[in-house]
Motif scaffolding. Structure first.
Motif, short mmCIF file in Angstrom:
data_model
loop_
_atom_site.label_atom_id
_atom_site.label_comp_id
_atom_site.label_asym_id
_atom_site.label_seq_id
_atom_site.Cartn_x
_atom_site.Cartn_y
_atom_site.Cartn_z
N LEU A 26 103.99 -12.21 -46.89
CA LEU A 26 103.67 -10.77 -46.84
C LEU A 26 102.22 -10.55 -46.42
CD1 LEU A 26 105.47 -9.60 -50.09
CD2 LEU A 26 106.17 -9.14 -47.75
N LEU A 27 101.34 -11.36 -47.02
CA LEU A 27 99.92 -11.23 -46.71
C LEU A 27 99.67 -11.54 -45.23
CD1 LEU A 27 97.56 -10.53 -48.53
CD2 LEU A 27 97.13 -12.96 -48.86
N GLY A 28 100.33 -12.59 -44.75
CA GLY A 28 100.21 -12.96 -43.34
C GLY A 28 100.65 -11.82 -42.44
N GLY A 29 101.72 -11.14 -42.82
CA GLY A 29 102.22 -10.02 -42.03
C GLY A 29 101.23 -8.88 -41.96
N VAL A 30 100.68 -8.52 -43.12
CA VAL A 30 99.71 -7.41 -43.15
C VAL A 30 98.46 -7.78 -42.36
CG1 VAL A 30 98.26 -5.99 -44.64
CG2 VAL A 30 100.57 -6.53 -45.34
N LEU A 31 97.99 -9.01 -42.56
CA LEU A 31 96.80 -9.46 -41.85
C LEU A 31 97.03 -9.44 -40.35
CD1 LEU A 31 95.50 -12.48 -43.98
CD2 LEU A 31 94.48 -10.23 -43.74
N ALA A 32 98.18 -9.93 -39.91
CA ALA A 32 98.46 -10.00 -38.48
C ALA A 32 98.49 -8.60 -37.87
CB ALA A 32 99.80 -10.71 -38.25
N ILE A 33 99.16 -7.68 -38.54
CA ILE A 33 99.25 -6.31 -38.02
C ILE A 33 97.84 -5.69 -37.94
CG2 ILE A 33 100.04 -3.96 -38.56
CD1 ILE A 33 102.55 -5.31 -39.80
N THR A 34 97.07 -5.85 -39.03
CA THR A 34 95.73 -5.26 -39.05
C THR A 34 94.84 -5.87 -37.98
OG1 THR A 34 96.04 -5.19 -41.43
CG2 THR A 34 93.88 -4.55 -40.61
N LEU A 35 94.92 -7.19 -37.83
CA LEU A 35 94.08 -7.85 -36.84
C LEU A 35 94.41 -7.36 -35.44
CD1 LEU A 35 93.88 -11.53 -38.16
CD2 LEU A 35 92.04 -9.86 -38.02
N VAL A 36 95.71 -7.25 -35.13
CA VAL A 36 96.11 -6.79 -33.80
C VAL A 36 95.60 -5.37 -33.56
CG1 VAL A 36 98.10 -6.12 -32.40
CG2 VAL A 36 98.11 -8.32 -33.59
N VAL A 37 95.85 -4.49 -34.53
CA VAL A 37 95.43 -3.08 -34.38
C VAL A 37 93.90 -2.99 -34.27
CG1 VAL A 37 95.33 -0.85 -35.54
CG2 VAL A 37 97.46 -2.14 -35.53
N ALA A 38 93.20 -3.67 -35.19
CA ALA A 38 91.74 -3.54 -35.22
C ALA A 38 91.10 -4.15 -33.98
CB ALA A 38 91.19 -4.20 -36.49
N PHE A 39 91.60 -5.32 -33.56
CA PHE A 39 91.01 -5.95 -32.37
C PHE A 39 91.28 -5.11 -31.12
CE2 PHE A 39 90.25 -10.10 -34.49
CZ PHE A 39 88.97 -10.32 -34.00
N ALA A 40 92.50 -4.57 -31.02
CA ALA A 40 92.84 -3.76 -29.85
C ALA A 40 91.95 -2.52 -29.79
CB ALA A 40 94.31 -3.35 -29.90
N LEU A 41 91.81 -1.85 -30.94
CA LEU A 41 90.97 -0.64 -30.98
C LEU A 41 89.52 -0.97 -30.72
CD1 LEU A 41 92.43 1.13 -34.10
CD2 LEU A 41 92.32 2.11 -31.82
N ALA A 42 89.04 -2.05 -31.35
CA ALA A 42 87.64 -2.42 -31.21
C ALA A 42 87.35 -2.78 -29.75
CB ALA A 42 87.30 -3.60 -32.12
N TRP A 43 88.27 -3.49 -29.15
CA TRP A 43 88.08 -3.89 -27.76
C TRP A 43 88.04 -2.64 -26.87
CZ3 TRP A 43 91.31 -3.10 -23.53
CH2 TRP A 43 90.88 -3.71 -22.34
N PHE A 44 88.99 -1.76 -27.08
CA PHE A 44 89.12 -0.57 -26.25
C PHE A 44 87.90 0.34 -26.42
CE2 PHE A 44 91.08 3.66 -25.32
CZ PHE A 44 91.36 3.41 -23.98
N ALA A 45 87.53 0.61 -27.68
CA ALA A 45 86.40 1.50 -27.95
C ALA A 45 85.10 0.86 -27.47
CB ALA A 45 86.31 1.81 -29.44
N GLY A 46 84.99 -0.46 -27.68
CA GLY A 46 83.78 -1.16 -27.29
C GLY A 46 83.61 -1.19 -25.78
N MET A 47 84.73 -1.11 -25.07
CA MET A 47 84.67 -1.11 -23.61
C MET A 47 84.37 0.30 -23.10
SD MET A 47 87.80 -1.92 -21.07
CE MET A 47 88.34 -0.26 -21.33
N LEU A 48 84.96 1.27 -23.81
CA LEU A 48 84.86 2.67 -23.34
C LEU A 48 83.49 3.28 -23.62
CD1 LEU A 48 87.26 4.03 -22.00
CD2 LEU A 48 87.66 5.27 -24.15
N ALA A 49 83.00 3.09 -24.84
CA ALA A 49 81.77 3.79 -25.25
C ALA A 49 80.59 3.53 -24.33
CB ALA A 49 81.43 3.44 -26.70
N PRO A 50 80.35 2.27 -23.90
CA PRO A 50 79.20 2.03 -23.03
C PRO A 50 79.37 2.63 -21.63
CG PRO A 50 79.87 0.02 -24.12
CD PRO A 50 80.95 1.01 -24.33
N ARG A 51 80.54 3.13 -21.31
CA ARG A 51 80.73 3.77 -19.99
C ARG A 51 80.20 5.19 -19.97
NH1 ARG A 51 84.99 0.80 -16.64
NH2 ARG A 51 84.76 -1.21 -17.67
#
Lengths: 279, 157
Positions: A26-51
């Motif tokens: 269960l913990l692995g599932g929650v961690l995996a979902i959070t990591l995917v969501v957080a990394f995707a958002l962080a990557w997207f926002a981190g790419m967008l903001a400096p533009r």
């Protein structure tokens, strides 16, 4: 009519239960979902903001941060050093730097939106040379050149908002805490990446201005001694890489680029104001 | 030591999970041993869901009997269940908890019946209550109440 209660088979065998395994899955599932969501958002926002054009940052900060007139002399001294380092780093002309001296004992310096860099008294008191101070300032300028403050703000906002909304919506206190901590870890990971990138640029600028990297390793030694709390625990929960690794990196950088690691140090010529009376 | 102090949150969580798991497991296996043992002792007291005793049983008194048990979850069970509700499926950690509460309540029901001199309970029913301690999402305890009609030999007037 016969009345009886025949013995019933046991429904549960406590010995056969594997609750720890269940927890891990269960913990692995929650961690995996959070990591995917957080990394995707962080990557997207981190790419967008400096533009966003730098002018947006500058205008946003205009009026929010002014140089303290009591420390105009110190700030001007820092500004002079920063401008030299800025041109060594090839800072675009529209990225104007504003240096601030803060009469605070913290052994620290930071760069924020709009090209503002704040250097604390505590740090200036502890560095032994202009070279070491230049390494700090060059590091902060590198953050600005790479638009790190904008990227961090964008990431923090995107990940913070979405993960908070998501974790609250689960209705599970447990999931909320795990998702919060995990997404913080993701942001810290990006933060450490930024620090390493800024260290590289800073070393390049210091080498260009002074011809050697003397003072840079001293700086991390100083930081290590004055902020032991930032050096302990697990690195994944820290914003900065451990000083030990940064010192190591100075040596590697010198060897890689054929720059002398040591050289004559320039004394620091910056008069600090008298310490304020303690209340 | 330093590592523990600097990552206190994580270590507190691990400690709570460890304590919950260890004590929860000890309590559960001890409770099950006791339940199985007492169920044998009370095997002669019969339970029926039927509303009334069969008509051939006459000359008896009836009396309402009840037994209840409150069993608390532990931190470990609470934690696992909290994650389980995101994904769905059997909440195995709570299944044993409820099983224990139900059986304990029935045992107390039987104990009361025996004390009254009876040996059968009809019309047995269960109620359950969720006793949530503390704030939202706090560790849950469950109460199971069992009640029914005990059949006793008629007291000679």
């Amino acid at each position: 009519m016969k009345l009886e209660n025949p013995p019933q088979p046991e429904q549960y065998d406590p010995a056969a239960e594997q609750p720890v395994r269940e927890l891990a899955i269960l913990l692995g599932g929650v961690l995996a979902i959070t990591l995917v969501v957080a990394f995707a958002l962080a990557w997207f926002a981190g790419m967008l903001a400096p533009r966003l054009p730098f002018a947006v940052e500058r205008d946003f900060m205009a009026g929010r941060m002014a140089v303290d007139p009591r420390f105009a002399a110190q700030s001007a001294g820092l500004q002079k050093l920063a401008d030299r380092l800025g041109s060594a780093l090839g800072l675009p002309p529209d990225m104007a730097l504003t240096l601030h001296y803060s009469d605070n004992k913290a052994v620290n310096a930071y760069a924020t939106l709009g090209g503002h860099i704040v250097v604390f008294r505590g740090l200036i008191e502890r560095v032994n040379s202009e070279n070491a101070l230049a390494a700090v300032i060059a590091h902060e300028i590198a953050h600005i050149r790479h638009r790190h403050p904008a990227a961090s703000a964008g990431r923090g906002l995107a990940v913070g908002l979405v993960v908070t909304a998501l974790s609250t919506a689960t209705g599970s206190t447990v999931a909320e805490r795990i998702m919060g901590t995990t997404s913080m870890g993701v942001l810290m990971n990006y933060s450490r990446e930024q620090e390493t990138a800024a260290d590289d640029d800073a070393l390049r600028a210091v080498a260009k201005v002074y011809g050697h990297l003397g003072g840079a390793a001293d700086l991390f030694e100083t930081l290590k001694k004055s902020r032991p709390d930032a050096e302990a625990g697990f690195e994944i929960f820290r914003t900065h890489p451990f000083s030990e690794r940064r010192i190591e990196h100075v040596r590697e950088f010198a060897a890689q680029h054929g720059i002398p690691a040591e050289g004559p140090l320039t004394p620091l010529a910056l008069a600090l104001p008298k310490p304020a009376e303690k209340n | 030591m330093d590592l523990i102090l600097r990552s206190l949150d994580l270590f507190i969580l691990l400690a709570l999970l460890g304590v919950g798991y260890a004590f929860g497991r000890i309590a559960e296996s001890r409770h099950y041993r006791s339940i199985i043992e007492r169920e044998k002792q009370f095997a002669d007291i019969l339970l029926f869901a039927a509303k009334r005793p069969p008509p051939e049983i006459t000359d008896v008194d009836t009396v309402l009997v009840s037994g209840s048990a409150v069993i608390s979850s532990d931190y470990f069970k609470w934690f696992v269940a909290g994650l389980r509700k995101l994904f769905g499926g059997r909440v195995r950690v709570y299944e044993t908890l409820l099983d224990r509460a139900r059986r304990e309540a029935v045992l107390r029901l039987k104990q009361q019946t025996r004390a009254l001199g009876g040996n059968a309970i009809f019309n047995i029913k269960f109620e359950s209550f969720n006793v949530t301690m503390g704030a939202r999402g706090g560790i849950a305890a469950i109460e199971i109440l069992a009640y029914g009609t005990a059949v006793l030999p008629r007291r000679t007037a």
